[in-house]
Design a protein around this motif. Structure first.
Motif, mmCIF file in Angstrom:
data_model
loop_
_atom_site.group_PDB
_atom_site.id
_atom_site.type_symbol
_atom_site.label_atom_id
_atom_site.label_comp_id
_atom_site.label_asym_id
_atom_site.label_seq_id
_atom_site.Cartn_x
_atom_site.Cartn_y
_atom_site.Cartn_z
ATOM 1 N N GLU A 172 12.807 12.973 11.258
ATOM 2 C CA GLU A 172 11.650 12.574 10.457
ATOM 3 C C GLU A 172 11.890 12.958 9.011
ATOM 4 O O GLU A 172 12.490 13.995 8.741
ATOM 5 N N VAL A 173 11.398 12.135 8.120
ATOM 6 C CA VAL A 173 11.462 12.437 6.686
ATOM 7 C C VAL A 173 10.070 12.202 6.122
ATOM 8 O O VAL A 173 9.480 11.138 6.320
ATOM 9 N N GLU A 174 9.555 13.211 5.434
ATOM 10 C CA GLU A 174 8.267 13.074 4.760
ATOM 11 C C GLU A 174 8.540 12.904 3.274
ATOM 12 O O GLU A 174 9.331 13.645 2.692
ATOM 13 N N PHE A 175 7.880 11.923 2.674
ATOM 14 C CA PHE A 175 8.155 11.621 1.271
ATOM 15 C C PHE A 175 6.916 11.097 0.574
ATOM 16 O O PHE A 175 5.937 10.706 1.201
ATOM 17 N N VAL A 176 7.005 11.086 -0.749
ATOM 18 C CA VAL A 176 6.029 10.414 -1.596
ATOM 19 C C VAL A 176 6.801 9.400 -2.431
ATOM 20 O O VAL A 176 7.775 9.752 -3.099
ATOM 21 N N ALA A 177 6.372 8.149 -2.358
ATOM 22 C CA ALA A 177 6.973 7.085 -3.157
ATOM 23 C C ALA A 177 5.987 6.725 -4.266
ATOM 24 O O ALA A 177 4.854 6.324 -3.987
ATOM 25 N N HIS A 178 6.417 6.892 -5.496
ATOM 26 C CA HIS A 178 5.564 6.621 -6.656
ATOM 27 C C HIS A 178 5.807 5.190 -7.132
ATOM 28 O O HIS A 178 6.938 4.713 -7.115
ATOM 29 N N TYR A 179 4.745 4.541 -7.573
ATOM 30 C CA TYR A 179 4.851 3.152 -7.999
ATOM 31 C C TYR A 179 3.892 2.854 -9.149
ATOM 32 O O TYR A 179 3.004 3.642 -9.462
ATOM 33 N N GLN A 180 4.104 1.700 -9.762
ATOM 34 C CA GLN A 180 3.196 1.127 -10.761
ATOM 35 C C GLN A 180 2.727 -0.198 -10.189
ATOM 36 O O GLN A 180 3.538 -1.000 -9.724
ATOM 37 N N GLU A 181 1.429 -0.411 -10.205
ATOM 38 C CA GLU A 181 0.890 -1.681 -9.746
ATOM 39 C C GLU A 181 -0.075 -2.204 -10.791
ATOM 40 O O GLU A 181 -1.118 -1.598 -11.041
ATOM 41 N N GLN A 182 0.333 -3.293 -11.415
ATOM 42 C CA GLN A 182 -0.454 -3.919 -12.477
ATOM 43 C C GLN A 182 -0.924 -2.896 -13.516
ATOM 44 O O GLN A 182 -2.088 -2.832 -13.891
ATOM 45 N N GLY A 183 0.019 -2.060 -13.956
ATOM 46 C CA GLY A 183 -0.241 -1.090 -15.008
ATOM 47 C C GLY A 183 -0.850 0.223 -14.565
ATOM 48 O O GLY A 183 -1.099 1.097 -15.384
ATOM 49 N N HIS A 184 -1.112 0.391 -13.299
ATOM 50 C CA HIS A 184 -1.729 1.613 -12.791
ATOM 51 C C HIS A 184 -0.740 2.371 -11.908
ATOM 52 O O HIS A 184 -0.094 1.788 -11.049
ATOM 53 N N ALA A 185 -0.664 3.684 -12.117
ATOM 54 C CA ALA A 185 0.223 4.529 -11.321
ATOM 55 C C ALA A 185 -0.411 4.798 -9.959
ATOM 56 O O ALA A 185 -1.631 4.921 -9.831
ATOM 57 N N GLY A 186 0.441 4.883 -8.964
ATOM 58 C CA GLY A 186 -0.021 5.198 -7.619
ATOM 59 C C GLY A 186 1.075 5.897 -6.846
ATOM 60 O O GLY A 186 2.210 6.015 -7.318
ATOM 61 N N ALA A 187 0.742 6.363 -5.670
ATOM 62 C CA ALA A 187 1.713 7.037 -4.822
ATOM 63 C C ALA A 187 1.370 6.785 -3.361
ATOM 64 O O ALA A 187 0.190 6.672 -3.005
ATOM 65 N N MET A 188 2.392 6.692 -2.546
ATOM 66 C CA MET A 188 2.229 6.520 -1.117
ATOM 67 C C MET A 188 2.962 7.663 -0.419
ATOM 68 O O MET A 188 4.135 7.897 -0.681
#
Length: 140
Positions: A101-117
């Motif tokens: 198992e690997v636990e992670f946070v993937a950071h992204y930009q969506e239409q100019g807004h920062a987010g994380a999964m």
């Protein structure tokens, strides 16, 4: 004068590897994407799959997905750009394990807004190679 529809331009390969390791894309995840090497650990596969999302390499994502849980296709959201990967931890998934198992946070930009999964992904060996089995996305 005829007007042809414009085709999406392929995403250019980055120079530094999007997976976060201190190597060039060509020498790191690019080797796995091109089939020149296989992931030796579940974490390495996780990193290479994140990079495949960054460069929109659907063929690699499907190849590295367990056949039992693999979708028929991978669709990329044109308004979403994956930015960076943060590995929080892993359980097993080493060279001598059959699962991990690997636990992670993937950071992204969506239409100019920062987010994380945040996700806990499960990986298994299939025909000798590490593949993504499934994952649980954690919400706040």
């Amino acid at each position: 004068m005829s007007r042809r529809p414009t085709r999406p331009r392929p995403t250019a390969a980055p120079t530094s590897c999007p997976c976060g390791l201190p190597a060039s894309y060509a020498d790191c995840c690019g080797r796995l994407h091109r089939g020149l090497a296989q992931a030796g650990t579940a974490e390495q596969l996780m990193r290479s799959r994140f990079s495949a999302f960054v460069v929109e390499d659907a063929a690699y994502l499907l190849r590295s997905w367990h056949p039992r849980t693999r979708p028929p296709a991978v669709d990329f959201d044109p308004g979403l750009r994956w930015q960076r990967l943060e590995i929080l931890g892993s359980t097993e998934g080493g060279p001598f394990h059959q699962a991990g198992e690997v636990e992670f946070v993937a950071h992204y930009q969506e239409q100019g807004h920062a987010g994380a999964m945040r996700e806990k992904s499960r990986f298994v060996r299939h025909e000798g190679a590490w593949v993504y089995l499934d994952g649980v996305v954690e919400t706040d």
